[in-house]
Design a protein around this motif. Structure first.
Motif, PDB file in Angstrom:
ATOM      1  N   MET A 118       0.830  -1.214   0.000  1.00  0.00           N
ATOM      2  CA  MET A 118       0.000   0.000   0.000  1.00  0.00           C
ATOM      3  C   MET A 118       0.861   1.259   0.000  1.00  0.00           C
ATOM      4  O   MET A 118       0.584   2.216  -0.707  1.00  0.00           O
ATOM      5  N   GLU A 119       1.899   1.217   0.806  1.00  0.00           N
ATOM      6  CA  GLU A 119       2.787   2.388   0.880  1.00  0.00           C
ATOM      7  C   GLU A 119       3.403   2.668  -0.489  1.00  0.00           C
ATOM      8  O   GLU A 119       3.528   3.815  -0.908  1.00  0.00           O
ATOM      9  N   LYS A 120       3.754   1.588  -1.172  1.00  0.00           N
ATOM     10  CA  LYS A 120       4.326   1.722  -2.512  1.00  0.00           C
ATOM     11  C   LYS A 120       3.307   2.330  -3.470  1.00  0.00           C
ATOM     12  O   LYS A 120       3.605   3.240  -4.245  1.00  0.00           O
ATOM     13  N   ASN A 121       2.059   1.789  -3.404  1.00  0.00           N
ATOM     14  CA  ASN A 121       1.012   2.270  -4.305  1.00  0.00           C
ATOM     15  C   ASN A 121       0.587   3.707  -4.003  1.00  0.00           C
ATOM     16  O   ASN A 121      -0.022   4.364  -4.851  1.00  0.00           O
ATOM     17  N   ARG A 122       0.872   4.172  -2.796  1.00  0.00           N
ATOM     18  CA  ARG A 122       0.497   5.538  -2.401  1.00  0.00           C
ATOM     19  C   ARG A 122       1.757   6.331  -2.065  1.00  0.00           C
ATOM     20  O   ARG A 122       1.805   7.096  -1.088  1.00  0.00           O
ATOM     21  N   LYS A 123       2.734   6.145  -2.910  1.00  0.00           N
ATOM     22  CA  LYS A 123       4.074   6.689  -2.706  1.00  0.00           C
ATOM     23  C   LYS A 123       4.087   8.140  -2.211  1.00  0.00           C
ATOM     24  O   LYS A 123       3.446   9.008  -2.793  1.00  0.00           O
ATOM     25  N   TRP A 130      -3.300   6.736   2.867  1.00  0.00           N
ATOM     26  CA  TRP A 130      -3.295   5.582   1.963  1.00  0.00           C
ATOM     27  C   TRP A 130      -4.707   5.216   1.548  1.00  0.00           C
ATOM     28  O   TRP A 130      -4.962   4.921   0.383  1.00  0.00           O
ATOM     29  N   THR A 131      -5.636   5.217   2.500  1.00  0.00           N
ATOM     30  CA  THR A 131      -6.960   4.620   2.251  1.00  0.00           C
ATOM     31  C   THR A 131      -8.124   5.437   2.801  1.00  0.00           C
ATOM     32  O   THR A 131      -9.215   4.902   2.966  1.00  0.00           O
ATOM     33  N   ASN A 132      -7.927   6.733   3.103  1.00  0.00           N
ATOM     34  CA  ASN A 132      -9.011   7.519   3.712  1.00  0.00           C
ATOM     35  C   ASN A 132      -9.866   8.250   2.681  1.00  0.00           C
ATOM     36  O   ASN A 132     -10.261   9.394   2.875  1.00  0.00           O
ATOM     37  N   GLY A 133     -10.187   7.574   1.593  1.00  0.00           N
ATOM     38  CA  GLY A 133     -11.069   8.129   0.575  1.00  0.00           C
ATOM     39  C   GLY A 133     -11.307   7.069  -0.490  1.00  0.00           C
ATOM     40  O   GLY A 133     -10.478   6.169  -0.657  1.00  0.00           O
ATOM     41  N   PRO A 134     -12.438   7.166  -1.220  1.00  0.00           N
ATOM     42  CA  PRO A 134     -12.808   6.109  -2.168  1.00  0.00           C
ATOM     43  C   PRO A 134     -11.828   5.945  -3.331  1.00  0.00           C
ATOM     44  O   PRO A 134     -11.627   4.836  -3.812  1.00  0.00           O
ATOM     45  N   GLY A 135     -11.230   7.060  -3.771  1.00  0.00           N
ATOM     46  CA  GLY A 135     -10.253   6.969  -4.853  1.00  0.00           C
ATOM     47  C   GLY A 135      -8.878   6.593  -4.352  1.00  0.00           C
ATOM     48  O   GLY A 135      -8.059   6.038  -5.087  1.00  0.00           O
ATOM     49  N   THR A 138      -8.659   2.602  -3.667  1.00  0.00           N
ATOM     50  CA  THR A 138      -8.527   1.783  -4.878  1.00  0.00           C
ATOM     51  C   THR A 138      -7.094   1.848  -5.399  1.00  0.00           C
ATOM     52  O   THR A 138      -6.582   0.854  -5.903  1.00  0.00           O
ATOM     53  N   GLN A 139      -6.448   3.001  -5.263  1.00  0.00           N
ATOM     54  CA  GLN A 139      -5.036   3.092  -5.630  1.00  0.00           C
ATOM     55  C   GLN A 139      -4.202   2.174  -4.744  1.00  0.00           C
ATOM     56  O   GLN A 139      -3.372   1.408  -5.219  1.00  0.00           O
ATOM     57  N   ALA A 140      -4.442   2.263  -3.433  1.00  0.00           N
ATOM     58  CA  ALA A 140      -3.651   1.492  -2.473  1.00  0.00           C
ATOM     59  C   ALA A 140      -3.780  -0.005  -2.713  1.00  0.00           C
ATOM     60  O   ALA A 140      -2.809  -0.755  -2.564  1.00  0.00           O
ATOM     61  N   MET A 141      -4.994  -0.450  -3.101  1.00  0.00           N
ATOM     62  CA  MET A 141      -5.231  -1.886  -3.252  1.00  0.00           C
ATOM     63  C   MET A 141      -5.093  -2.374  -4.685  1.00  0.00           C
ATOM     64  O   MET A 141      -5.306  -3.549  -4.973  1.00  0.00           O
TER      65      MET A 141
END
Length: 204
Positions: A118-123, A130-135, A138-141
DNA sequence: AGCACGATTAACT
DNA sequence: GTTAATCGTGCTC
């Protein structure tokens, strides 16, 4: 004993009920041989029990299915992923009975498994972001259009929800959905957004 | 065929 | 607080 994934009967109910009961359950994604997961901490119901929910995409085209919305008219437990603002993939689970259109939008997660990924996907972003919003989630996962129309209840699916005890009502809150723009009343103000009280990962 | 807009996010001032 | 990014969808002409 290990948890098991949610089955069609869980999803084949009123969207509002499903949205509330999804709180505290774990959304799991299998990606590149690894597991990424998060606790669901915020949801929104679309269509619920109304004949027409003008905030719901399924209400377009006079409530008739289109290539985009047809998945919502089918059986429960399938993914509805659509591109928002031409930029973000938003993730929903189809609810209700076959022939009716409704879904629950997953708006925020609390990271569990696969935090390195997740950290990588939300560099460059802090853990909260990382995950506090709907968009963001989806990036994180790694959720994109390839997830659209996938069956979350199939044993081999790459995304599913693990069962968990229903959260006590005292730990949940509800209120109007967000980002509805010019959606008219009464739908604009229906309290069909649900979240876990005091959870840091609920969207801003 | 053309167009206005969106279930958002990030980067500005 | 304001605004650009970016494109598929459904509506109108």
């Amino acid at each position: 004993m290990s948890a098991t994934r949610l089955t069609p009967p869980f999803f084949a109910r009123n969207a509002r009920i499903v949205a509330q009961e999804l709180l505290g359950k774990q959304l799991v994604r299998r990606l590149d041989g690894h597991l990424i997961s998060g606790l669901i901490v915020e949801t929104e119901a679309y269509c619920d029990f109304w004949d027409v929910d003008l905030a719901c995409h399924a209400s377009r085209n006079k409530g008739r299915p289109t290539p985009r919305t047809e998945i919502m008219f089918g059986p429960a437990g399938f993914a509805y992923v659509y591109l928002n603002y031409g930029i973000h993939s938003l993730f929903n689970v189809v609810t209700g009975s076959n022939g009716t259109a409704s879904a629950v939008l997953i708006r925020a997660l609390e990271p569990q498994l696969g935090e390195i990924k997740m950290e990588k996907n939300r560099k460059g972003r802090s853990r909260i972001e990382w995950t506090n919003g709907p968009g963001k989630l989806t990036q994180a996962m790694g959720i994109d259009q390839s997830i659209n129309k996938q069956n979350l209840c199939h044993p081999d699916s790459v995304i599913w929800v693990e069962d968990a005890p229903t959260l006590s009502l005292t730990r949940c809150q509800s209120g109007p959905r967000v980002g509805l723009g010019k959606t008219p009343e009464p739908w604009f103000s229906m309290p069909w957004r649900f979240w876990i009280k005091n959870n840091q990962f609920v969207s801003k």
